[in-house]
Design an enzyme around this catalytic site. Structure first.
Site, short mmCIF file in Angstrom:
data_model
loop_
_atom_site.label_atom_id
_atom_site.label_comp_id
_atom_site.label_asym_id
_atom_site.label_seq_id
_atom_site.Cartn_x
_atom_site.Cartn_y
_atom_site.Cartn_z
N HIS A 157 58.01 52.97 77.67
CA HIS A 157 56.64 53.40 78.00
C HIS A 157 55.72 53.35 76.77
CE1 HIS A 157 58.55 55.12 81.62
NE2 HIS A 157 59.50 55.46 80.76
N SER A 278 38.37 36.20 60.76
CA SER A 278 37.22 36.42 61.62
C SER A 278 35.98 35.82 60.96
CB SER A 278 37.02 37.92 61.84
OG SER A 278 35.69 38.18 62.24
N LYS A 284 39.66 40.92 58.51
CA LYS A 284 40.58 40.60 59.60
C LYS A 284 41.57 39.51 59.26
CE LYS A 284 39.11 41.44 63.72
NZ LYS A 284 39.41 42.13 64.88
N GLU A 291 48.58 35.58 70.26
CA GLU A 291 47.65 35.82 71.37
C GLU A 291 47.54 34.60 72.28
OE1 GLU A 291 43.90 37.95 70.00
OE2 GLU A 291 44.99 37.66 68.12
#
Ligand code: ARG
Length: 457
Positions: A157, A278, A284, A291
């Site tokens: 979880h 970024s 970043k 992804e």
């Protein structure tokens, strides 16, 4: 304008729209070399069987080999008005060697021709995927060997559950990708069956030798039924299912690593060369490869659903709908191969942050073991669970970690607690207590590593 090879019964040219709408050469030229391979085997067989003169077969083979070279060198001119890869090559052959080129299509239909080329392509790509999965498995084994002595919390979880050795996690994915590989291997047996010699659907009225073409093309078996051979695509759906399952696993692991790479978790460092920056936020370092594996999973599921949908209402035998089977497969092959390579590079390059993992592996992730301590002292597990739950609630209210508890405090919850209870509160010993077969104890993890070392070397 090229004259159609099937133009005999037509009194007017094809509507330009229809030509554009029905062509497939813009994508099925990917099958060109497999198509030529199939044609060469077919021509050799026609010659050997005396269906066409031997010297004609030789001319055809020589012409096809020249065309092959032109394609490989990018000199071949593909024409949409010639519909598909098969017609383009056959027409070029006739232009090259004259009328005798028209003998190649004796005892053959595009319906058995196309699925033969497609199966040859799929055989090779399935083998390529299997090789890539092997590399991924090796990378996981190597990482597992490097991380036996790092503990981390495992999650259920997405809540800290119990400490594990990090190697145990990598070995879990090794099992998963191994099953993916097994699925592809199993499908390969069914891909490896030859449809050539089935004609349009009913078989062929020339004395062809299908054993000979199968041998020349490297197929293990000849398909028994000509309707099945030309009309079925279930094996291709099976391949796409394997691909969809495989990329679902890659996607799921990507999600783990994306989370671990977040500042909040800070469990791993990804190498600069595998991340991107970024355009606006200078701090970043984004895990774009992971992804995109996760994102591209949608494409592969789509490819599978596309083909399932294409075949669902088709009457026996071949229908032109089946031309739509190719783009989803090409897309799935490209996407899956890229995703496996991407994951392999990430696994090879990632650096676990041992201290952060270790720290997170303590605390309430040790609660089960405190309960099991009471069980060993004779308390029923359900009761022990409740007692330790109360300890967790008490410490949480005080904003304290499990390790900070004293023996006096423990005794307030149960007089079964003694001095040795405090020794439990260490993630390494907790992990190593799980010695059951398949568990995360160091000795069990080392056993798994030995198992895979024997198989992957
Ligand atoms: N391009 C076609 C395909 O991919 C080849 C077979 C065409 N057969 C036919 N009868 N029109 O399926």
């Amino acid at each position: 304008m090229e004259k159609k090879l099937w133009g005999g019964r037509f009194s007017e040219g094809t509507d330009q729209f229809v030509e554009e709408f029905t062509e497939s050469v813009s994508f099925d030229k990917e099958l060109a070399l497999y198509d030529i391979k199939g044609s060469i085997a077919h021509a050799r067989m026609l010659g050997k069987q005396g269906i066409i003169p031997q010297e004609d077969a030789e001319k055809i083979i020589k012409g096809l080999e020249e065309i092959k070279k032109e394609i490989e060198e990018g000199r071949f001119e593909w024409k949409k008005e010639l519909e598909d890869v098969h017609m383009n090559i056959e027409k070029a052959l006739i232009q090259k060697i004259g009328d005798v080129g028209g003998k190649l299509h004796t005892g053959r239909s595009r319906n058995d021709q196309v699925i033969t080329a497609f199966r040859l392509y799929l055989k090779e790509e399935t083998q390529n995927i299997i090789e890539l999965l092997k590399e991924l498995k090796k990378a996981l084994l190597k990482k597992a060997k490097e991380t036996v002595d790092i503990v981390m919390p495992a999650y259920t979880h997405l809540q800290r559950a119990q400490p594990i050795r990090l190697a145990h996690y990598f070995l879990a994915y090794l099992e998963i990708y191994n099953r993916d590989e097994e699925r592809f291997r199993d499908t390969l047996k069914r891909i490896d069956q030859m449809p050539l010699g089935s004609g349009a659907l009913a078989g062929v009225d020339f004395p062809i030798d299908r054993e000979m073409t199968a041998k020349e093309l490297g197929f293990s078996e000849v398909m028994r039924n000509s309707m099945d051979a030309t009309a079925s695509r279930d094996v291709i759906i099976e391949f796409l299912s394997d691909a969809a399952i495989c990329i679902s696993n890659l996607s799921r692991q990507s999600e783990d690593l994306i989370i671990w790479n977040s500042t909040e978790f800070s469990f791993v460092e990804l190498p600069d060369k595998l991340t991107t920056g970024s355009s606006i936020m200078p701090q970043k370092k984004n895990p774009d490869v992971l992804e995109l594996i996760r994102g591209k999973t949608g494409r592969v599921y789509g490819d599978l659903v596309a083909l399932l949908t294409i075949v669902k209402g088709l009457p026996m035998a071949y229908n032109r709908d089946l031309q739509e089977d190719k783009e989803p497969v090409f897309d799935a092959v490209r996407t899956l191969k890229g995703s496996i390579i991407g994951m392999t590079k990430i696994i090879e390059g990632m650096k676990p942050k041992k201290e952060n993992m270790e720290k997170a592996a303590g605390g309430f992730a040790l609660a089960t073991d405190l309960a099991n301590y009471l069980v060993r002292k004779g308390m029923p597990f359900r009761k022990a669970h409740h007692v330790v739950g109360q300890i967790v609630a008490y410490l949480t209210k005080e904003n304290r970690e499990l390790e900070s508890i004293t023996l006096d405090e423990l005794k307030r919850f149960s007089d079964l607690f003694e001095e040795d209870a405090l020794n439990i509160l260490n993630p390494y010993s907790v992990a190593d207590a799980r010695k059951s077969y398949g568990g995360t104890a160091k000795e069990r993890v080392l056993e798994q590593i030995r198992y895979w070392e024997e198989r992957l070397s």
